[in-house]
Design a protein around this motif. Sequence first.
Motif, PDB file in Angstrom:
ATOM      1  N   ASN A   1       3.886   9.959   5.718  1.00  0.00           N
ATOM      2  CA  ASN A   1       4.874  10.610   5.033  1.00  0.00           C
ATOM      3  C   ASN A   1       5.745  11.486   5.872  1.00  0.00           C
ATOM      4  O   ASN A   1       5.498  12.431   6.242  1.00  0.00           O
ATOM      5  CB  ASN A   1       4.331  11.747   3.967  1.00  0.00           C
ATOM      6  CG  ASN A   1       5.473  11.985   3.172  1.00  0.00           C
ATOM      7  OD1 ASN A   1       6.392  12.549   3.585  1.00  0.00           O
ATOM      8  ND2 ASN A   1       4.787  12.439   1.846  1.00  0.00           N
TER       9      ASN A   1
ATOM     10  N   SER B   1       8.704  12.391   5.644  1.00  0.00           N
ATOM     11  CA  SER B   1       9.254  13.770   5.080  1.00  0.00           C
ATOM     12  C   SER B   1       8.686  15.047   5.503  1.00  0.00           C
ATOM     13  O   SER B   1       8.931  16.040   5.890  1.00  0.00           O
ATOM     14  CB  SER B   1       9.959  13.543   3.755  1.00  0.00           C
ATOM     15  OG  SER B   1       8.851  13.606   2.998  1.00  0.00           O
ATOM     16  N   THR B   2       7.212  14.813   5.021  1.00  0.00           N
ATOM     17  CA  THR B   2       6.435  15.818   5.293  1.00  0.00           C
ATOM     18  C   THR B   2       6.336  16.342   7.124  1.00  0.00           C
ATOM     19  O   THR B   2       6.195  17.031   7.641  1.00  0.00           O
ATOM     20  CB  THR B   2       5.022  15.383   4.837  1.00  0.00           C
ATOM     21  OG1 THR B   2       5.124  15.416   3.567  1.00  0.00           O
ATOM     22  CG2 THR B   2       3.978  16.701   5.195  1.00  0.00           C
TER      23      THR B   2
ATOM     24  N   GLY C   1       7.925   3.647   2.094  1.00  0.00           N
ATOM     25  CA  GLY C   1       8.070   5.019   2.938  1.00  0.00           C
ATOM     26  C   GLY C   1       8.471   4.955   4.369  1.00  0.00           C
ATOM     27  O   GLY C   1       8.574   6.226   4.815  1.00  0.00           O
TER      28      GLY C   1
ATOM     29  N   THR D   1       4.592  21.450   1.336  1.00  0.00           N
ATOM     30  CA  THR D   1       3.342  21.764   0.451  1.00  0.00           C
ATOM     31  C   THR D   1       3.049  23.161   0.917  1.00  0.00           C
ATOM     32  O   THR D   1       3.191  23.796   1.816  1.00  0.00           O
ATOM     33  CB  THR D   1       2.286  20.913   1.311  1.00  0.00           C
ATOM     34  OG1 THR D   1       2.391  20.935   2.580  1.00  0.00           O
ATOM     35  CG2 THR D   1       2.428  19.458   0.917  1.00  0.00           C
TER      36      THR D   1
HETATM   37  C1  LIG Z   1       5.714  12.900   0.780  1.00  0.00           C
HETATM   38  O1  LIG Z   1       5.229  14.145   0.607  1.00  0.00           O
HETATM   39  C2  LIG Z   1       6.067  14.872  -0.661  1.00  0.00           C
HETATM   40  C3  LIG Z   1       5.451  16.079  -0.647  1.00  0.00           C
HETATM   41  O2  LIG Z   1       3.943  16.133  -0.911  1.00  0.00           O
HETATM   42  C4  LIG Z   1       6.202  14.428  -1.555  1.00  0.00           C
HETATM   43  O3  LIG Z   1       7.316  14.729  -2.628  1.00  0.00           O
HETATM   44  C5  LIG Z   1       6.919  12.910  -1.258  1.00  0.00           C
HETATM   45  O4  LIG Z   1       6.952  11.992  -2.528  1.00  0.00           O
HETATM   46  C6  LIG Z   1       6.113  11.970  -0.205  1.00  0.00           C
HETATM   47  N1  LIG Z   1       6.979  10.995   0.055  1.00  0.00           N
HETATM   48  C7  LIG Z   1       6.346   9.827  -0.118  1.00  0.00           C
HETATM   49  C8  LIG Z   1       7.341   8.436   0.479  1.00  0.00           C
HETATM   50  O5  LIG Z   1       5.372   9.424  -0.519  1.00  0.00           O
END
Ligand SMILES: *[C@@H]1O[C@H](CO)[C@@H](O)[C@H](O)[C@H]1NC(C)=O
Length: 203
Positions: free
Chosen positions: A38, A40-41, A113, A161
Amino acid sequence: MAARALVALAAIAVAFQLAAATNYTVGAPAGSWDLKTNYSTWASGITFKTGDNLVFSYSPALHNVLEVTKANFDSCTTAGPIKTHSSGNDVIPLSSPGNRYFICGVPTHCASGMKLDVDTTAATSSGSPPPSGSPLPFGSPPPSGSPPSGSTPSTPTTPLTPEGSPAGITPSGSTPEGPSAAGRLKVAAAGLMGVGMLIAFAF
Ligand SMILES: *[C@@H]1O[C@H](CO)[C@@H](O)[C@H](O)[C@H]1NC(C)=O
Ligand SMILES: *[C@@H]1O[C@H](CO)[C@@H](O)[C@H](O)[C@H]1NC(C)=O
Ligand SMILES: [Cu+2]
């Protein structure tokens, strides 16, 4: 003699300064440029500074890296990228502040993703070595002890988170410690400069 010592110590200080730039391997340490990370995380735990590099490490048979506009990032459009990278070990310098957008160009991967938005902040000038022509007088504090007021704080952005990093993305490696480690190096370099001046005055 004294001048030579000063030059040597200044060179050491500059070397510390250059070492403060960080290479961030995308997705590391838990992942890389893959279908499970992920991003963005991952990016939310890092404060990217000008001078840092992104390193995309992946198998070129499986993925590539397209730098794209925000619109194409949002829509996962792979046509007409700003730049295409496909070496499998792409080092991308973050040379100026602002947002940059990267996606994988392999069909369905961006939508799955593989997309990374990096926001680079300007590195503060607090770490730049003092001008060589004007050494600081004795007793003055190290130049990098405190950043100038109004400079961008170097604390990492708050993860999305509530519990901080999710399991598997352990805050090891250079990432979270980058700013403070760099700060310590700068202080060490400034200290070396002070020692150099002591030597110069002793001669
Ligand atoms: C990544 O993690 C965030 C926070 O948990 C979530 O909102 C987001 O949808 C995730 N992105 C993907 C591409 O899974
Ligand atoms: C970052 O990577 C580049 C290219 O591989 C390398 O030349 C440089 O020394 C690295 N810098 C750091 C701080 O690791
Ligand atoms: Cu891919």
